[in-house]
Write a protein that holds these residues in place. Structure first.
Motif, PDB file in Angstrom:
ATOM      1  N   HIS A 123     -15.032  -2.427  -3.436  1.00  0.00           N
ATOM      2  CA  HIS A 123     -13.983  -1.515  -3.743  1.00  0.00           C
ATOM      3  C   HIS A 123     -14.680  -0.442  -4.535  1.00  0.00           C
ATOM      4  O   HIS A 123     -14.143   0.803  -4.148  1.00  0.00           O
ATOM      5  CB  HIS A 123     -13.230  -2.615  -4.696  1.00  0.00           C
ATOM      6  N   LYS A 124     -15.352  -0.685  -5.707  1.00  0.00           N
ATOM      7  CA  LYS A 124     -16.143   0.503  -6.319  1.00  0.00           C
ATOM      8  C   LYS A 124     -16.905   1.230  -5.532  1.00  0.00           C
ATOM      9  O   LYS A 124     -16.432   2.498  -5.634  1.00  0.00           O
ATOM     10  CB  LYS A 124     -16.880   0.055  -7.402  1.00  0.00           C
ATOM     11  N   LYS A 125     -17.652   0.843  -4.331  1.00  0.00           N
ATOM     12  CA  LYS A 125     -18.417   1.599  -3.519  1.00  0.00           C
ATOM     13  C   LYS A 125     -17.419   2.564  -2.393  1.00  0.00           C
ATOM     14  O   LYS A 125     -17.662   3.747  -2.410  1.00  0.00           O
ATOM     15  CB  LYS A 125     -19.236   1.022  -2.447  1.00  0.00           C
ATOM     16  N   SER A 126     -16.437   2.089  -1.950  1.00  0.00           N
ATOM     17  CA  SER A 126     -15.561   2.759  -1.344  1.00  0.00           C
ATOM     18  C   SER A 126     -14.742   3.791  -2.034  1.00  0.00           C
ATOM     19  O   SER A 126     -14.571   4.843  -1.466  1.00  0.00           O
ATOM     20  CB  SER A 126     -14.369   1.919  -0.638  1.00  0.00           C
ATOM     21  N   GLU A 127     -14.444   3.535  -3.515  1.00  0.00           N
ATOM     22  CA  GLU A 127     -13.844   4.708  -4.091  1.00  0.00           C
ATOM     23  C   GLU A 127     -14.861   5.737  -4.439  1.00  0.00           C
ATOM     24  O   GLU A 127     -14.602   7.084  -4.248  1.00  0.00           O
ATOM     25  CB  GLU A 127     -13.566   4.172  -5.414  1.00  0.00           C
ATOM     26  N   ILE A 128     -16.052   5.539  -4.604  1.00  0.00           N
ATOM     27  CA  ILE A 128     -16.941   6.555  -4.882  1.00  0.00           C
ATOM     28  C   ILE A 128     -17.297   7.160  -3.339  1.00  0.00           C
ATOM     29  O   ILE A 128     -17.498   8.349  -3.418  1.00  0.00           O
ATOM     30  CB  ILE A 128     -18.218   6.033  -5.389  1.00  0.00           C
ATOM     31  N   LEU A 129     -17.382   6.595  -2.417  1.00  0.00           N
ATOM     32  CA  LEU A 129     -17.478   7.199  -0.982  1.00  0.00           C
ATOM     33  C   LEU A 129     -16.446   8.084  -0.722  1.00  0.00           C
ATOM     34  O   LEU A 129     -16.556   9.040  -0.118  1.00  0.00           O
ATOM     35  CB  LEU A 129     -17.503   6.008   0.055  1.00  0.00           C
ATOM     36  N   GLU A 130     -15.003   7.586  -1.336  1.00  0.00           N
ATOM     37  CA  GLU A 130     -14.032   8.711  -0.985  1.00  0.00           C
ATOM     38  C   GLU A 130     -14.075   9.913  -1.708  1.00  0.00           C
ATOM     39  O   GLU A 130     -14.164  11.210  -1.237  1.00  0.00           O
ATOM     40  CB  GLU A 130     -12.837   8.171  -1.537  1.00  0.00           C
ATOM     41  N   GLN A 131     -14.760  10.076  -3.028  1.00  0.00           N
ATOM     42  CA  GLN A 131     -15.180  11.143  -3.812  1.00  0.00           C
ATOM     43  C   GLN A 131     -16.281  11.997  -3.053  1.00  0.00           C
ATOM     44  O   GLN A 131     -15.974  13.007  -3.178  1.00  0.00           O
ATOM     45  CB  GLN A 131     -15.349  10.673  -5.364  1.00  0.00           C
ATOM     46  N   LYS A 132     -17.504  11.334  -2.679  1.00  0.00           N
ATOM     47  CA  LYS A 132     -18.158  12.003  -2.055  1.00  0.00           C
ATOM     48  C   LYS A 132     -17.578  12.604  -0.810  1.00  0.00           C
ATOM     49  O   LYS A 132     -18.256  13.947  -0.570  1.00  0.00           O
ATOM     50  CB  LYS A 132     -19.404  10.995  -1.549  1.00  0.00           C
ATOM     51  N   ASN A 133     -16.787  11.985  -0.012  1.00  0.00           N
ATOM     52  CA  ASN A 133     -16.203  12.614   1.279  1.00  0.00           C
ATOM     53  C   ASN A 133     -15.593  14.156   0.784  1.00  0.00           C
ATOM     54  O   ASN A 133     -15.622  14.944   1.436  1.00  0.00           O
ATOM     55  CB  ASN A 133     -15.583  11.877   1.949  1.00  0.00           C
ATOM     56  N   GLN A 134     -14.802  13.871  -0.380  1.00  0.00           N
ATOM     57  CA  GLN A 134     -14.184  15.166  -0.747  1.00  0.00           C
ATOM     58  C   GLN A 134     -14.834  16.293  -1.260  1.00  0.00           C
ATOM     59  O   GLN A 134     -14.749  17.148  -0.919  1.00  0.00           O
ATOM     60  CB  GLN A 134     -13.285  14.747  -2.090  1.00  0.00           C
ATOM     61  N   PHE A 135     -16.319  15.954  -1.832  1.00  0.00           N
ATOM     62  CA  PHE A 135     -17.255  17.003  -2.420  1.00  0.00           C
ATOM     63  C   PHE A 135     -17.926  17.433  -1.016  1.00  0.00           C
ATOM     64  O   PHE A 135     -18.036  18.708  -1.092  1.00  0.00           O
ATOM     65  CB  PHE A 135     -18.199  16.067  -3.035  1.00  0.00           C
ATOM     66  N   LEU A 136     -18.039  16.700   0.020  1.00  0.00           N
ATOM     67  CA  LEU A 136     -18.646  17.188   1.361  1.00  0.00           C
ATOM     68  C   LEU A 136     -17.725  17.969   1.860  1.00  0.00           C
ATOM     69  O   LEU A 136     -18.198  19.127   2.565  1.00  0.00           O
ATOM     70  CB  LEU A 136     -19.072  16.041   2.138  1.00  0.00           C
TER      71      LEU A 136
END
Length: 149
Positions: A82-95
């Motif tokens: 769950h934590k990793k998916s939240e972080i990956l979502e943020q990462k996608n926004q930055f990308l």
């Protein structure tokens, strides 16, 4: 009737716009890449913490063979995912933001954010005009202040 209080001090949001330059694009890409790198580090830390916690629980399971430990292992993995998916979502926004920075044209104005400012109003002032203010900068230097200061 004599009015003693003829003005009021208020706080307003001020839009901050930047004029896109090659320097601005480079700095934005570097900032965004730095944030992406931090997120990647967070994901690695979560994965290491998950592995340690699962290994510890598996050691306990060998010694006591409790069905509750298997549930705890599942819970640890679920929380980590769950934590990793939240972080990956943020990462996608930055990308996505990096892609937007790359395609924005030079000399175009882009909203960078907002800052706050105190201002004086008096009876008879147009409040709407006083609230509509923005600062335009180029490479950190103010080029223009738009609106009723």
């Amino acid at each position: 009737m004599d009015e003693i209080n003829t003005s009021l001090l208020l706080k307003r949001p001020v839009n901050l716009k930047v004029i896109v330059t090659a320097r601005w694009k480079e700095e934005m890409q570097q900032q965004l890449q730095s944030q992406i790198n931090q997120l990647d580090n967070q994901i690695q830390q979560i994965e290491m913490q998950e592995k340690r916690a699962v290994a510890e629980l598996q050691k306990q399971n060998i010694s006591s063979s409790s069905p509750q430990i298997n549930q705890q292992i599942d819970n640890v993995s679920l929380q980590a995912n769950h934590k990793k998916s939240e972080i990956l979502e943020q990462k996608n926004q930055f990308l996505q933001q990096i892609q937007q920075v790359q395609v924005v044209e030079l000399d175009q104005e882009v909203v960078q954010g907002q800052i706050e400012n105190f201002f004086q109003v008096r009876k008879g002032d147009n409040l709407i005009q006083k609230l509509n203010i923005e600062i335009v900068i180029r490479d950190g230097v103010i080029e223009e202040i738009r609106g009723d200061i």
